[in-house]
Design a protein around this motif. Structure first.
Motif, mmCIF file in Angstrom:
data_model
loop_
_atom_site.group_PDB
_atom_site.id
_atom_site.type_symbol
_atom_site.label_atom_id
_atom_site.label_comp_id
_atom_site.label_asym_id
_atom_site.label_seq_id
_atom_site.Cartn_x
_atom_site.Cartn_y
_atom_site.Cartn_z
ATOM 1 N N GLY A 118 0.805 -1.208 0.000
ATOM 2 C CA GLY A 118 0.000 0.000 0.000
ATOM 3 C C GLY A 118 0.842 1.263 0.000
ATOM 4 N N GLU A 119 1.929 1.245 0.728
ATOM 5 C CA GLU A 119 2.810 2.415 0.760
ATOM 6 C C GLU A 119 3.437 2.664 -0.614
ATOM 7 N N ARG A 120 3.852 1.595 -1.266
ATOM 8 C CA ARG A 120 4.419 1.736 -2.614
ATOM 9 C C ARG A 120 3.376 2.288 -3.587
ATOM 10 N N LEU A 121 2.161 1.755 -3.511
ATOM 11 C CA LEU A 121 1.095 2.211 -4.393
ATOM 12 C C LEU A 121 0.743 3.672 -4.124
ATOM 13 N N ALA A 122 0.549 4.032 -2.857
ATOM 14 C CA ALA A 122 0.170 5.404 -2.519
ATOM 15 C C ALA A 122 1.219 6.397 -2.994
ATOM 16 N N ARG A 172 0.432 9.221 -5.874
ATOM 17 C CA ARG A 172 0.612 10.644 -5.548
ATOM 18 C C ARG A 172 1.615 11.303 -6.479
ATOM 19 N N ASP A 173 2.693 10.612 -6.776
ATOM 20 C CA ASP A 173 3.677 11.165 -7.702
ATOM 21 C C ASP A 173 3.071 11.339 -9.091
ATOM 22 N N ALA A 174 2.293 10.345 -9.537
ATOM 23 C CA ALA A 174 1.675 10.431 -10.864
ATOM 24 C C ALA A 174 0.683 11.583 -10.928
#
Length: 470
Positions: free
Chosen positions: A357-361, A365-367
């Protein structure tokens, strides 16, 4: 009206299957969150099968799936350890005229996982468990009213709760009037409520984490995690301090109320023992489900022995009809639950969910920031339980922009009513999802610049799951 950015995704077989469903099944699905009104028009995939973090629709399209089984399939579809445990029971029979030895083993395993509870009783769905908790609280206190946390969107399909939602047709007002609400995190207001109804409130029931708070100023329609965050998408507020939950317990007990934690979502995703295990605050009763069976139908009511035993045989007081379900102890689901608990504890699943989840979030957010929509596509929530908001040019929740976003995700092979992860995802899945989100955000930016997302919708907007009119 179409634009060059609108992906021409077509799902003819899914469309036909949806029409067949509506002809035979009210709402076209057995859960309102799965209804085709929650998806862009004519783009509601009907699933053929799933494996791991991927599902295939009847048109042959493959998707990376989030929010699997409305958060219930946290290990991924057809998980080998779970399937093998179920397979071992298949030839042994599933339901008998007396309890199975599997019931003993499942209860022992559950209470080892959730050591804050002293007894447990299994059933098939979360609503039965929460309603049993409410009935038990009313019985032991002799009080009629139920206090539900108004910031948490869904507790049961039964009248005591559904009567408080916009879909209250068929529920007598006299029933609804017995349910009152209290705000999450506000002890003073909660005490005022208990003082106003002194001696009348049987229990306080809440999710022990504030992960589904509505946007300030948004219409307070219930948007349960089990209902796909349709409508004004919930945003995360800070998790509670253990002190708040401890103070709430003290307040409940001082007013003679039973404290109930609804751990349907927080169970396993917060820790194997739920939020109560993470925060160290023990409720009187608690309910678990969803992740407990990895898609198999099983939920649990657990709690203090002196309360739970009121639904048993070893006391001399009035008996409580706690839970008595024909299929409540069906052996396949109990075997699945034991396999799930073993997998979580032995393989560190909760930690993996958080890491994914941390990687996805971070990627989303960056995208969003990179395409200039960081204030409009917003990810919030505990890493293991992420939701997203889609905001318009005025930064208000928007059904139209949600529709645009979902449409672009589907076209890229991502099925995501939320960003709730399963442990079956891998880094490649996350990276692919972030790429698709970036493409969706680029279209989102164009719609914001145009001041109107309509050209990118190709049909009606998605709708709130809870609403008064169909």
């Amino acid at each position: 009206m179409a634009t060059e950015d609108t992906e021409e995704l077509r799902l003819p077989r899914s469309w036909q299957a949806n029409e067949r469903l509506h002809a035979l099944v009210p709402g076209g699905a057995h859960t309102y969150a799965k209804g085709d009104d929650q998806y862009p028009e004519n783009l509601a995939p009907v699933i053929s099968h799933g494996r791991g973090a991927h599902v295939w629709d009847v048109d042959g399209n493959r998707y990376i799936e989030y929010g699997s089984g409305l958060r219930s399939v946290s290990l991924g579809h057809a998980h080998p350890r779970v399937i093998e445990a179920v397979r071992r029971e298949l030839h042994r029979g599933s339901n008998f005229v007396r309890p199975s030895i599997v019931e003993v083993e499942a209860a022992e395993r559950f209470l080892a996982t959730v050591p804050t509870a002293e007894m447990v009783k299994f059933t098939k769905n979360g609503s039965d468990a929460t309603t049993a908790a409410v009935r038990l609280a009313r019985a032991v206190t002799g009080r009629p009213r139920v206090a539900v946390c108004g910031d948490h969107p869904f507790f049961s399909v039964d009248d005591w709760f559904i009567g408080t939602t916009p879909m209250s047709a068929g529920i007598p007002a006299a029933t609804t009037e017995l349910t009152v609400t209290f705000p999450y995190g506000d002890l003073a207001t909660t005490e005022e409520l208990l003082t106003r109804y002194r001696g009348e409130v049987a229990c306080l029931i809440l999710e022990p984490a504030s992960h589904t708070a509505l946007f300030p100023g948004s219409q307070p329609l219930p948007q349960a995690p089990g209902f796909a965050q349709a409508g004004e998408t919930p945003l995360h507020r800070e998790d509670p301090t253990p002190q708040y939950l401890a103070d709430l317990r003290e307040l409940a007990h001082r007013h003679g109320c039973v404290l109930i934690f609804d751990e349907m979502i927080t169970g396993f995703r917060w820790s194997e023992a739920g939020a109560q295990g993470l925060y160290g605050v023990v409720p009187d009763l608690s309910t678990f489900g969803k992740a407990l069976g990895n898609g198999f139908a099983v939920s649990a009511l657990a709690g203090r022995r002196d309360l739970m035993e009121r639904g048993g045989l070893r006391h001399s007081r009035d008996r409580v009809f706690l839970l008595s379900t024909t299929h409540g102890a069906e052996t396949h689901s109990l075997a699945a639950a034991m396999a799930v608990q073993n997998t979580y504890t032995e393989e560190g699943i909760t930690a993996r969910l958080h890491a994914l989840g941390e990687r996805l979030a971070a990627g989303v957010r960056d995208a969003a920031a990179g395409t200039g929509v960081g204030d409009h596509v917003v990810v919030r929530g505990r890493a293991s339980n992420l939701v997203f908001a889609t905001l318009d040019e005025n930064r208000q929740p928007s059904q139209q922009y949600r529709t645009l976003f979902l449409r672009q995700l589907l076209a890229g092979g991502v099925l995501a009513p939320s960003f709730v992860v399963s442990s079956a995802l891998d880094d490649a899945d996350i990276d692919r999802t972030v790429d698709v989100v970036a493409q969706a955000c680029a279209v989102y930016r164009k719609a914001l610049d145009a001041g109107d997302p309509t050209p990118w919708l190709a049909g009606r907007p998605v709708k709130p799951a809870f609403r008064r009119l169909a």
